[in-house]
Scaffold this motif. Structure first.
Motif, PDB file in Angstrom:
ATOM      1  N   PHE A  36      36.548-163.195  -1.712  1.00  0.00           N
ATOM      2  CA  PHE A  36      37.874-162.788  -1.235  1.00  0.00           C
ATOM      3  C   PHE A  36      37.744-161.746  -0.121  1.00  0.00           C
ATOM      4  O   PHE A  36      38.377-161.847   0.926  1.00  0.00           O
ATOM      5  N   LEU A  37      36.891-160.745  -0.353  1.00  0.00           N
ATOM      6  CA  LEU A  37      36.743-159.674   0.633  1.00  0.00           C
ATOM      7  C   LEU A  37      36.007-160.142   1.886  1.00  0.00           C
ATOM      8  O   LEU A  37      36.406-159.807   3.006  1.00  0.00           O
ATOM      9  N   GLU A  38      34.931-160.892   1.717  1.00  0.00           N
ATOM     10  CA  GLU A  38      34.069-161.242   2.837  1.00  0.00           C
ATOM     11  C   GLU A  38      34.503-162.488   3.598  1.00  0.00           C
ATOM     12  O   GLU A  38      34.099-162.668   4.755  1.00  0.00           O
ATOM     13  N   VAL A  39      35.317-163.344   2.975  1.00  0.00           N
ATOM     14  CA  VAL A  39      35.747-164.577   3.634  1.00  0.00           C
ATOM     15  C   VAL A  39      37.261-164.559   3.854  1.00  0.00           C
ATOM     16  O   VAL A  39      37.731-164.611   4.997  1.00  0.00           O
ATOM     17  N   ASP A  40      38.011-164.498   2.766  1.00  0.00           N
ATOM     18  CA  ASP A  40      39.460-164.599   2.875  1.00  0.00           C
ATOM     19  C   ASP A  40      40.079-163.467   3.698  1.00  0.00           C
ATOM     20  O   ASP A  40      40.926-163.702   4.554  1.00  0.00           O
ATOM     21  N   MET A  41      39.650-162.232   3.439  1.00  0.00           N
ATOM     22  CA  MET A  41      40.235-161.102   4.164  1.00  0.00           C
ATOM     23  C   MET A  41      39.871-161.143   5.652  1.00  0.00           C
ATOM     24  O   MET A  41      40.640-160.665   6.483  1.00  0.00           O
ATOM     25  N   VAL A  42      38.730-161.738   5.979  1.00  0.00           N
ATOM     26  CA  VAL A  42      38.367-161.925   7.388  1.00  0.00           C
ATOM     27  C   VAL A  42      39.277-162.986   8.002  1.00  0.00           C
ATOM     28  O   VAL A  42      39.801-162.806   9.107  1.00  0.00           O
ATOM     29  N   GLN A  43      39.509-164.077   7.276  1.00  0.00           N
ATOM     30  CA  GLN A  43      40.398-165.127   7.776  1.00  0.00           C
ATOM     31  C   GLN A  43      41.825-164.617   7.953  1.00  0.00           C
ATOM     32  O   GLN A  43      42.510-165.001   8.895  1.00  0.00           O
ATOM     33  N   TYR A  44      42.272-163.741   7.059  1.00  0.00           N
ATOM     34  CA  TYR A  44      43.615-163.158   7.169  1.00  0.00           C
ATOM     35  C   TYR A  44      43.704-162.129   8.280  1.00  0.00           C
ATOM     36  O   TYR A  44      44.792-161.709   8.662  1.00  0.00           O
ATOM     37  N   GLY A  45      42.547-161.670   8.784  1.00  0.00           N
ATOM     38  CA  GLY A  45      42.525-160.679   9.843  1.00  0.00           C
ATOM     39  C   GLY A  45      42.573-159.245   9.351  1.00  0.00           C
ATOM     40  O   GLY A  45      42.727-158.312  10.140  1.00  0.00           O
ATOM     41  N   SER A  46      42.432-159.054   8.045  1.00  0.00           N
ATOM     42  CA  SER A  46      42.469-157.700   7.486  1.00  0.00           C
ATOM     43  C   SER A  46      41.134-156.977   7.621  1.00  0.00           C
ATOM     44  O   SER A  46      41.103-155.742   7.634  1.00  0.00           O
ATOM     45  N   LEU A  47      40.048-157.718   7.699  1.00  0.00           N
ATOM     46  CA  LEU A  47      38.707-157.156   7.881  1.00  0.00           C
ATOM     47  C   LEU A  47      37.995-157.934   8.969  1.00  0.00           C
ATOM     48  O   LEU A  47      38.275-159.117   9.181  1.00  0.00           O
ATOM     49  N   ARG A  48      37.078-157.269   9.645  1.00  0.00           N
ATOM     50  CA  ARG A  48      36.208-157.962  10.595  1.00  0.00           C
ATOM     51  C   ARG A  48      34.987-158.472   9.836  1.00  0.00           C
ATOM     52  O   ARG A  48      34.582-157.880   8.830  1.00  0.00           O
ATOM     53  N   GLU A  49      34.402-159.530  10.337  1.00  0.00           N
ATOM     54  CA  GLU A  49      33.215-160.090   9.693  1.00  0.00           C
ATOM     55  C   GLU A  49      32.114-159.033   9.640  1.00  0.00           C
ATOM     56  O   GLU A  49      31.813-158.377  10.643  1.00  0.00           O
ATOM     57  N   GLY A  50      31.544-158.829   8.456  1.00  0.00           N
ATOM     58  CA  GLY A  50      30.475-157.868   8.270  1.00  0.00           C
ATOM     59  C   GLY A  50      30.923-156.419   8.199  1.00  0.00           C
ATOM     60  O   GLY A  50      30.089-155.524   8.135  1.00  0.00           O
ATOM     61  N   GLU A  51      32.223-156.166   8.201  1.00  0.00           N
ATOM     62  CA  GLU A  51      32.731-154.794   8.215  1.00  0.00           C
ATOM     63  C   GLU A  51      32.320-153.988   6.982  1.00  0.00           C
ATOM     64  O   GLU A  51      32.104-152.788   7.067  1.00  0.00           O
ATOM     65  N   LEU A  52      32.209-154.635   5.839  1.00  0.00           N
ATOM     66  CA  LEU A  52      31.871-153.917   4.610  1.00  0.00           C
ATOM     67  C   LEU A  52      30.363-153.754   4.408  1.00  0.00           C
ATOM     68  O   LEU A  52      29.942-152.907   3.623  1.00  0.00           O
ATOM     69  N   ALA A  53      29.578-154.529   5.106  1.00  0.00           N
ATOM     70  CA  ALA A  53      28.121-154.532   4.896  1.00  0.00           C
ATOM     71  C   ALA A  53      27.472-153.149   4.985  1.00  0.00           C
ATOM     72  O   ALA A  53      26.590-152.848   4.180  1.00  0.00           O
ATOM     73  N   PRO A  54      27.859-152.284   5.917  1.00  0.00           N
ATOM     74  CA  PRO A  54      27.187-150.979   5.978  1.00  0.00           C
ATOM     75  C   PRO A  54      27.512-150.053   4.808  1.00  0.00           C
ATOM     76  O   PRO A  54      26.839-149.053   4.608  1.00  0.00           O
ATOM     77  N   PHE A  55      28.528-150.381   4.050  1.00  0.00           N
ATOM     78  CA  PHE A  55      29.015-149.454   3.026  1.00  0.00           C
ATOM     79  C   PHE A  55      28.480-149.724   1.628  1.00  0.00           C
ATOM     80  O   PHE A  55      28.589-148.862   0.764  1.00  0.00           O
ATOM     81  N   TRP A  56      27.960-150.916   1.384  1.00  0.00           N
ATOM     82  CA  TRP A  56      27.493-151.225   0.038  1.00  0.00           C
ATOM     83  C   TRP A  56      26.352-152.212   0.054  1.00  0.00           C
ATOM     84  O   TRP A  56      26.056-152.825   1.069  1.00  0.00           O
ATOM     85  N   LYS A  57      25.732-152.315  -1.086  1.00  0.00           N
ATOM     86  CA  LYS A  57      24.677-153.309  -1.295  1.00  0.00           C
ATOM     87  C   LYS A  57      25.012-154.045  -2.585  1.00  0.00           C
ATOM     88  O   LYS A  57      25.228-153.433  -3.627  1.00  0.00           O
ATOM     89  N   VAL A  58      25.101-155.351  -2.500  1.00  0.00           N
ATOM     90  CA  VAL A  58      25.367-156.177  -3.673  1.00  0.00           C
ATOM     91  C   VAL A  58      24.021-156.633  -4.224  1.00  0.00           C
ATOM     92  O   VAL A  58      23.207-157.217  -3.512  1.00  0.00           O
ATOM     93  N   CYS A  59      23.780-156.340  -5.492  1.00  0.00           N
ATOM     94  CA  CYS A  59      22.511-156.685  -6.141  1.00  0.00           C
ATOM     95  C   CYS A  59      22.777-157.530  -7.382  1.00  0.00           C
ATOM     96  O   CYS A  59      23.735-157.284  -8.112  1.00  0.00           O
ATOM     97  N   GLY A  60      21.909-158.486  -7.607  1.00  0.00           N
ATOM     98  CA  GLY A  60      22.043-159.340  -8.772  1.00  0.00           C
ATOM     99  C   GLY A  60      21.117-158.976  -9.917  1.00  0.00           C
ATOM    100  O   GLY A  60      21.292-159.459 -11.035  1.00  0.00           O
ATOM    101  N   THR A  61      20.125-158.132  -9.623  1.00  0.00           N
ATOM    102  CA  THR A  61      19.169-157.743 -10.664  1.00  0.00           C
ATOM    103  C   THR A  61      18.891-156.240 -10.574  1.00  0.00           C
ATOM    104  O   THR A  61      19.096-155.617  -9.534  1.00  0.00           O
ATOM    105  N   ASN A  62      18.394-155.709 -11.671  1.00  0.00           N
ATOM    106  CA  ASN A  62      18.010-154.297 -11.685  1.00  0.00           C
ATOM    107  C   ASN A  62      16.890-154.032 -10.686  1.00  0.00           C
ATOM    108  O   ASN A  62      16.878-153.008 -10.004  1.00  0.00           O
ATOM    109  N   GLN A  63      15.933-154.945 -10.588  1.00  0.00           N
ATOM    110  CA  GLN A  63      14.813-154.767  -9.682  1.00  0.00           C
ATOM    111  C   GLN A  63      15.289-154.693  -8.230  1.00  0.00           C
ATOM    112  O   GLN A  63      14.797-153.869  -7.446  1.00  0.00           O
ATOM    113  N   GLU A  64      16.239-155.540  -7.885  1.00  0.00           N
ATOM    114  CA  GLU A  64      16.785-155.529  -6.529  1.00  0.00           C
ATOM    115  C   GLU A  64      17.492-154.192  -6.241  1.00  0.00           C
ATOM    116  O   GLU A  64      17.330-153.606  -5.174  1.00  0.00           O
ATOM    117  N   ALA A  65      18.249-153.707  -7.213  1.00  0.00           N
ATOM    118  CA  ALA A  65      18.956-152.436  -7.053  1.00  0.00           C
ATOM    119  C   ALA A  65      17.971-151.280  -6.922  1.00  0.00           C
ATOM    120  O   ALA A  65      18.139-150.406  -6.066  1.00  0.00           O
TER     121      ALA A  65
END
Length: 80
Positions: A36-65
């Motif tokens: 929703f944040l990375e695709v839909d909100m960009v399509q709606y024009g509320s966010l620019r593509e990649g705008e959130l990337a500098p602010f967070w890191k999404v991790c799927g495992t403890n090792q990655e985090a």
């Protein structure tokens, strides 16, 4: 999550030091919200593509985090 993102974007986190923001996406728990944040909100024009990337890191495992945090803090120690 949204409050932390707003504080990071506005540079009002209340810390003189960089603060990591890790989203633990175990088993894809937040896949819908992230899409929703990375695709839909960009399509709606509320966010620019990649705008959130500098602010967070999404991790799927403890090792990655842990690897991200190790990298984050080692780089933060090198910056003035």
């Amino acid at each position: 999550m949204f409050e932390v993102l707003a504080l990071l974007q506005l540079k009002r986190m209340g810390s003189a030091h960089p603060v990591p923001f890790v989203v633990m996406n175990y088993d894809g728990c937040f896949d819908g919200l992230l899409a929703f944040l990375e695709v839909d909100m960009v399509q709606y024009g509320s966010l620019r593509e990649g705008e959130l990337a500098p602010f967070w890191k999404v991790c799927g495992t403890n090792q990655e985090a842990l690897a991200y945090l190790d990298h984050f803090y080692n780089n933060a120690a090198d910056s003035p």
